[in-house]
Enzyme design. Structure first.
Site, PDB file in Angstrom:
ATOM      1  N   ASN A 200       0.859  -1.192   0.000  1.00  0.00           N
ATOM      2  CA  ASN A 200       0.000   0.000   0.000  1.00  0.00           C
ATOM      3  C   ASN A 200       0.890   1.235   0.000  1.00  0.00           C
ATOM      4  O   ASN A 200       1.750   1.385   0.864  1.00  0.00           O
ATOM      5  CB  ASN A 200      -0.902  -0.020   1.246  1.00  0.00           C
ATOM      6  CG  ASN A 200      -2.019   1.004   1.159  1.00  0.00           C
ATOM      7  OD1 ASN A 200      -1.852   2.070   0.565  1.00  0.00           O
ATOM      8  ND2 ASN A 200      -3.147   0.692   1.743  1.00  0.00           N
ATOM      9  N   HIS A 452     -11.349   1.186   4.251  1.00  0.00           N
ATOM     10  CA  HIS A 452     -10.334   0.269   3.755  1.00  0.00           C
ATOM     11  C   HIS A 452     -10.979  -0.692   2.767  1.00  0.00           C
ATOM     12  O   HIS A 452     -12.129  -1.099   2.950  1.00  0.00           O
ATOM     13  CB  HIS A 452      -9.739  -0.489   4.943  1.00  0.00           C
ATOM     14  CG  HIS A 452      -8.619  -1.401   4.570  1.00  0.00           C
ATOM     15  ND1 HIS A 452      -7.514  -0.975   3.867  1.00  0.00           N
ATOM     16  CD2 HIS A 452      -8.429  -2.735   4.797  1.00  0.00           C
ATOM     17  CE1 HIS A 452      -6.695  -1.996   3.678  1.00  0.00           C
ATOM     18  NE2 HIS A 452      -7.222  -3.073   4.226  1.00  0.00           N
TER      19      HIS A 452
END
Length: 1114
Positions: A200, A452
């Protein structure tokens, strides 16, 4: 008394979760997160998560005089917990309440635990009015408590009639469920699952989940591999190569894969990577980009073959024989979640027939207004069906976006031929079996403002599911992938026998957001085998080499503590670098030969290695240590002595450089003898000084290293001038000037050397640099830089500047080499000379914004900065770009004037002309309009003008005639001038002057938005006038055809909310005030499609949106 109550509606919007800390006096810095958006670390749950309810009865509550109060310790899931309350509030006028890890002070380093929990204050009179708030959190040593600073108002709590305090007793409840957590760091995804995750970059989990889904469609992966790329392409500049590289690494790497090359190929910078975008939008943009890149290649059409389906929009008249049909393609389908229990209910709603009747009749071409049926049916579905679930919707009552967390089911097998093909159009091919099997589930965990993303995928369509959560991949069962992603509420069973065992519920903020189905009849084709033969040879070679280099670096890093890097600089390096790569000091150590030597290796053995590499016998080598001086220069300091050479490499490194033990830097002195063959180095006494020499040629502006020599400290430069001349082949008696290069940070210091004084008196020592040049026999004005100091000053401050026209801010137009010390006048003079402009005062410059990569909004004022260096600075960054304009009058004169761009709207012609008005800054709006009158054509000589401020198709201001123009900013607003209509000049006592704006509704990123467009205008509304009468005047004013106007709808807007009007409504009744309303207050909205022709001019209005759209630039 123990009660369980559902959470009050809409409560989560105003609650704040914070880790508790004893707040200091004054303002506090505390981490806050909206409850709806609170996202926990996604935990791996066991089948029966331990859960329990704890009830705490607090007596004499109002007489508590402690700041904070802890409950007894209670056990849930094998962990110790307690409740922490602040009876008088944690620096707020609300009760503050938290769940606390009771033994946090004694737990081992790195502990963490994850819990879902709710905290309640029980209403002892009316149980259903109990206040309950819920959240979830990953507890750790930094955040050992979590909860609500503003749980409930103290005034409500202490009001006896409200029922929260009865007999001065307060009842608090905690419902806690503990979930077990996989150790994130020790989990080996490849070993456990056979798959690896994606790293990420900051906020790219949405992209990671989509990329994993696309990668695990083998047919798609194979097509990406077959896109033509070459070994000369760079991944950061080629989307196909970057995607090929990413997919190859996902297929063959043992560790998680970075996505930076791919996002660079998109044209994204770091800022883009920290913006969370929408999965659906990225999916569409990426597929469109790949579709375009595949054109003209062997894989052209793959995107359409995989994802493209077609549906038919139809409108069928009921009473006449007329039917309108339009075929459209789709790559994904948006399905309603609100009001639908499952995917089938959403498809039912998708094809639901709408009746067009009453005020909403359909205008059939030759039949006029008719009752009709309107709907959608599917012609064909694609092999890979992507369903976007509309989890985000606009709530008109609350005037905000909300996330729909309702329960919504989706099947493992999806039959779109059900009920005799109810979703299919008559022309659909019924021989195709539209039975689909679920391939992947993309999940959004969190709220409307963030959260998320992760994905559940079964790559081979077996019963084994996998969860792809950024870097981590875990095996999951079908229940986790399907049922637990339906959303809705979760009822957690009670397992501890010592507590009240009534169930309690949590809203599930993690739920499916996108589904991917693969058609059963196509699955053998789609889920195909992809192996190395599908990957271009150059790509395999490149990526294997990358992997080998990565492995070598990893190995070197792991063994770094066993080795020393020795960097050896020689005369050859100085000759190679000085005057080319560097000008100051002697060498760039990153560009010299380096040796990786084990620390225990004796230095004498290292010398043998040097002998092999450089061909210099050991006895002819003498090594010098480098030293960093206080003036930030780096010079050879002293030769190694025999005792040091007898040590190991590791010991020597520590002697040489205690500050940085990673490397050992050495200078290898080799004495050239006859025929340049090496000879033993001369003995060195304390009296000998090693000096290095550089030569400067002012005619060629050339600077180079010419050699070194030892001199005696008590000797004089004039005694060695002949030797210095010999270094470069000058005549022995050539007159030369000597300078010492002393330092170059923060500024250059280069001073003449006294030829008649001693070297020692000139403070020269080992490692010092002497720069020399021939004594000038001509006037110095003939050279740009006549001597060494002026040349080094130039080199230190020179800068190549890329100039761009302000009208074309993306394209370099020309480059000039300037000095950072150039004044404002120097810079504009050079630009004017290059452009052939006679007057440098007509050049205006604008600095560059390093973050937006755009010109700064305001130009540089005349002599507004002292030097070029200040023009290039933007906060803590320095640019090499400037923008220029050529003005029609000198800049100092222009700065005394105010320039406004005014769009004049003709009263009777459909035309807009932009006029540039320049007036002294003290002028008024009246002066602007008077100046404009001389430039425009009016409908009649006595027409009155007004100036209004328009922003995003709304009128925000009518300028008073006496307002000064100095502070008007037309950079963001459009200034519009127009004639005042006669009807507005003669308003009756009950007439109203209202704003009228055009609008349409658009769905973007799952948000329904009101979009204004076109030209806003004022309209006089008469008392008692109906909408039908107003519509006649609007149609005439805007010259809209009957056929088009019948489709328009009319709405009354007030403070962002709107109400559709009927023809019989009295319009003036809605507008109660007589004066002109602000643009954001009340207006009449005209809803219709945006067919307005785009004006030839472009206004300077920036886009102010909450979220940047996804863009792939390359």
């Amino acid at each position: 008394m123990t009660l369980v109550t559902p959470p009050p509606l809409d409560q989560e919007d105003d609650e704040i979760l914070v880790p508790h800390s004893d707040p200091p006096d004054g303002p506090q810095s505390m981490e806050v997160a909206p409850a709806e958006a609170a996202t926990a670390v996604d935990a791996q749950a066991v089948d029966d998560p331990p859960s329990a309810r704890f009830t705490w009865t607090i007596e004499n509550f109002s007489r508590l005089n402690t700041k904070k109060l802890y409950s007894e310790v209670f056990l849930v899931g094998g962990f110790k917990w307690r409740i922490l309350i602040f009876p008088k509030g944690n620096n707020v006028d609300h009760l503050s309440m938290y769940l606390d890890v009771a033994d946090s002070a004694t737990l081992p380093y790195g502990w963490s635990r994850y819990a879902q929990f709710s905290l309640s204050i029980v209403n002892q009179i009316h149980g259903r009015y109990s206040i309950r708030k819920e959240t979830q959190h990953q507890f750790n040593s930094r955040e050992s408590d979590w909860g609500f600073t503003s749980f409930m108002s103290l005034s409500d709590l202490y009001e006896p009639s409200r029922g929260f305090l009865v007999n001065d007793t307060c009842v608090v409840e905690a419902d806690v469920t503990v979930r077990r957590v996989i150790d994130y760091w020790s989990h080996d995804s490849k070993k456990e699952t056979g798959y690896v995750g994606l790293k990420n970059q900051g906020a790219t989990c949405y992209m990671n989940s989509l990329l994993q889904t696309l990668y695990h469609i083998p047919y798609f992966r194979k097509a990406v591999y077959h896109m033509p790329t070459t070994e000369n392409d760079m991944p950061s500049g080629s989307i196909p190569l970057a995607l090929q590289s990413l997919f190859y690494k996902l297929q063959y790497s043992d560790t998680s894969v970075a996505t930076k090359e791919l996002t660079k190929s998109f044209g994204w910078d770091t800022y883009d990577s920290f913006l969370q975008h929408d999965v659906q939008e990225l999916n569409r943009v990426l597929c469109e980009k790949l579709e375009d890149k595949m054109k003209g290649t062997v894989v052209e059409g793959t995107i359409q073959q995989l994802f493209e389906g077609h549906h038919m929009n139809y409108i069928e008249c009921i009473n006449v024989d007329y039917k309108s049909m339009r075929k459209e393609s789709f790559y994904d389908l948006q399905l309603d979640v609100k009001g639908c229990k499952d995917v089938y209910a959403s498809f039912d709603k998708y094809v639901e027939v709408e009746r067009l009747e009453g005020d909403n009749k359909y205008h059939a071409e030759q039949y006029g207004l008719q009752d009709a049926r309107k709907g959608v049916l599917f012609i064909d579905f694609p092999p890979v069906l992507q369903l976007q679930l509309k989890r985000f919707e606009y709530d008109f009552m609350r005037d905000t976006m909300v996330k729909i967390n309702d329960r919504y089911e989706f099947p493992l097998q999806l039959d779109l031929d059900r009920e005799n093909g109810k979703y299919l159009s008559p022309e659909a091919d019924r021989s195709v079996c539209n039975l689909y099997t679920l391939h992947s589930v993309l999940v959004h965990s969190g709220g409307v403002h963030g959260g998320h993303y992760y994905a559940y995928i079964r790559p081979t369509l077996s019963d084994q599911w996998f969860k792809f959560d950024d870097e981590r991949v875990t095996k999951e069962d079908m229940k986790r992938a399907l049922e637990e992603q339906y959303g809705g509420e979760e009822e957690l069973p009670q397992t501890n026998p010592g507590f009240n065992n009534s169930p309690f519920k949590f809203t599930k903020y993690s739920n499916a957001y996108m589904l991917v189905y693969i058609r059963e009849s196509d699955k053998d084709k789609i889920v195909c085998n992809v192996d190395e033969k599908d990957i271009a040879e150059h790509l395999r070679i490149r990526l294997k080499k990358e992997q080998e280099e990565k492995e070598q670096k990893r190995k070197e890093k792991a063994e770094a503590h066993l080795y020393t890097i020795i960097k050896v600089a020689r005369d050859e390096d100085l000759v190679e670098q000085i005057g080319r790569d560097i000008y100051f000091d002697l060498v760039d150590h990153d560009k010299v030969r380096s040796f990786r030597i084990q620390k225990q290796t004796p230095f004498n053995l290292f010398k043998e290695e040097v002998a092999k590499v450089f061909g210099i016998p050991v006895q002819y080598q003498r090594f010098w240590l480098w030293a960093k001086r206080q003036n930030h220069t780096y010079r050879p300091n002293r030769p190694l002595n025999p005792q040091e050479e007898a040590q190991s490499v590791g010991q020597l490194r520590e002697v040489s450089n205690k500050a940085n033990n990673a490397e050992l830097k050495l200078f290898l002195e080799v004495e050239p003898g006859q025929d340049l063959q090496p000879m033993p180095p001369p003995d060195k006494t304390k009296e000998d000084i090693l000096l290095f020499f550089k030569l400067y040629d002012p005619l060629k502006e050339e600077f180079r290293y010419v050699g070194r020599m030892f001199v005696k400290g008590n000797g004089k430069p004039m005694e060695v001038l002949t030797k210095i001349n010999e270094l470069v082949g000058f005549a022995p008696d050539e007159e030369i000037e000597l300078y010492e290069e002393i330092k170059f940070e923060p500024s250059v210091m280069c001073e003449p050397v006294d030829k008649r004084g001693t070297f020692r008196s000139s403070q020269l020592e080992d490692g010092d640099i002497i720069c020399f040049q021939k004594s000038s026999k001509v006037r110095s004005e003939q050279y740009r830089y006549p001597d060494v100091p002026s040349f080094l000053e130039y080199v230190r401050n020179r800068q190549v500047i890329h100039f761009r026209s302000l009208e074309k801010p993306k394209e370099d137009e020309f480059c000039l080499e300037l000095s950072k010390l150039h004044t404002y006048d120097d810079v504009v003079k050079r630009v004017a000379q290059h452009l052939g402009v006679d007057d440098p005062l007509k050049i205006r410059l604008t600095s560059h914004n390093c973050y937006s990569q755009q010109p700064k909004p305001q130009p540089i004022k005349y002599r507004g900065v002292e030097h070029l260096s200040l023009m290039l600075v933007h906060y803590n960054q320095t640019s090499d770009i400037l923008y220029y304009e050529v003005l029609d009058i000198p800049l100092p004169e222009l700065q005394g004037l105010k320039t406004l761009k005014v769009a004049f709207h003709h009263a009777t012609k459909d035309e807009v002309v932009i006029h540039t008005i320049r007036l002294p800054k003290q002028s008024t709006i009246g002066d602007v309009l008077n100046d404009l009158r001389t430039k425009v054509e009016l409908s009649h000589p006595n027409a009155e003008l007004r100036l209004v401020e328009v922003f995003y198709h709304k009128i925000y201001k009518i300028f008073p005639l006496q307002e000064k123009i100095e502070n008007i900013n037309d950079q963001y607003w459009t200034l519009r001038a127009e004639e005042i209509p006669e009807e507005e000049k003669n308003l009756g006592p009950h007439d109203r002057l209202i704003h009228v704006y055009h609008f349409t509704k658009e769905t973007a990123q799952n948000q329904v938005q009101i979009q204004n467009f076109g030209e806003p205008f004022f309209l006089v509304i008469r008392e008692g006038e109906t909408l039908a009468e107003v519509k006649v005047r609007i149609q005439k004013r805007l010259q809209v055809t009957d056929e088009e106007f019948v489709k328009w709808k009319f709405a009354f807007f007030s403070l962002g909310r709107h109400e559709y009007l009927q023809d019989s409504n009295i319009v003036s009744a809605r507008f109660q005030r007589r004066d002109v309303y602000g643009a954001w207050e009340q207006y009449l909205g005209l809803e219709h499609s945006d067919n307005t022709p785009k004006r030839s001019h472009v206004t300077n209005q920036n886009r102010h949106t909450l979220e940047k759209p996804v863009k792939i630039y390359n």
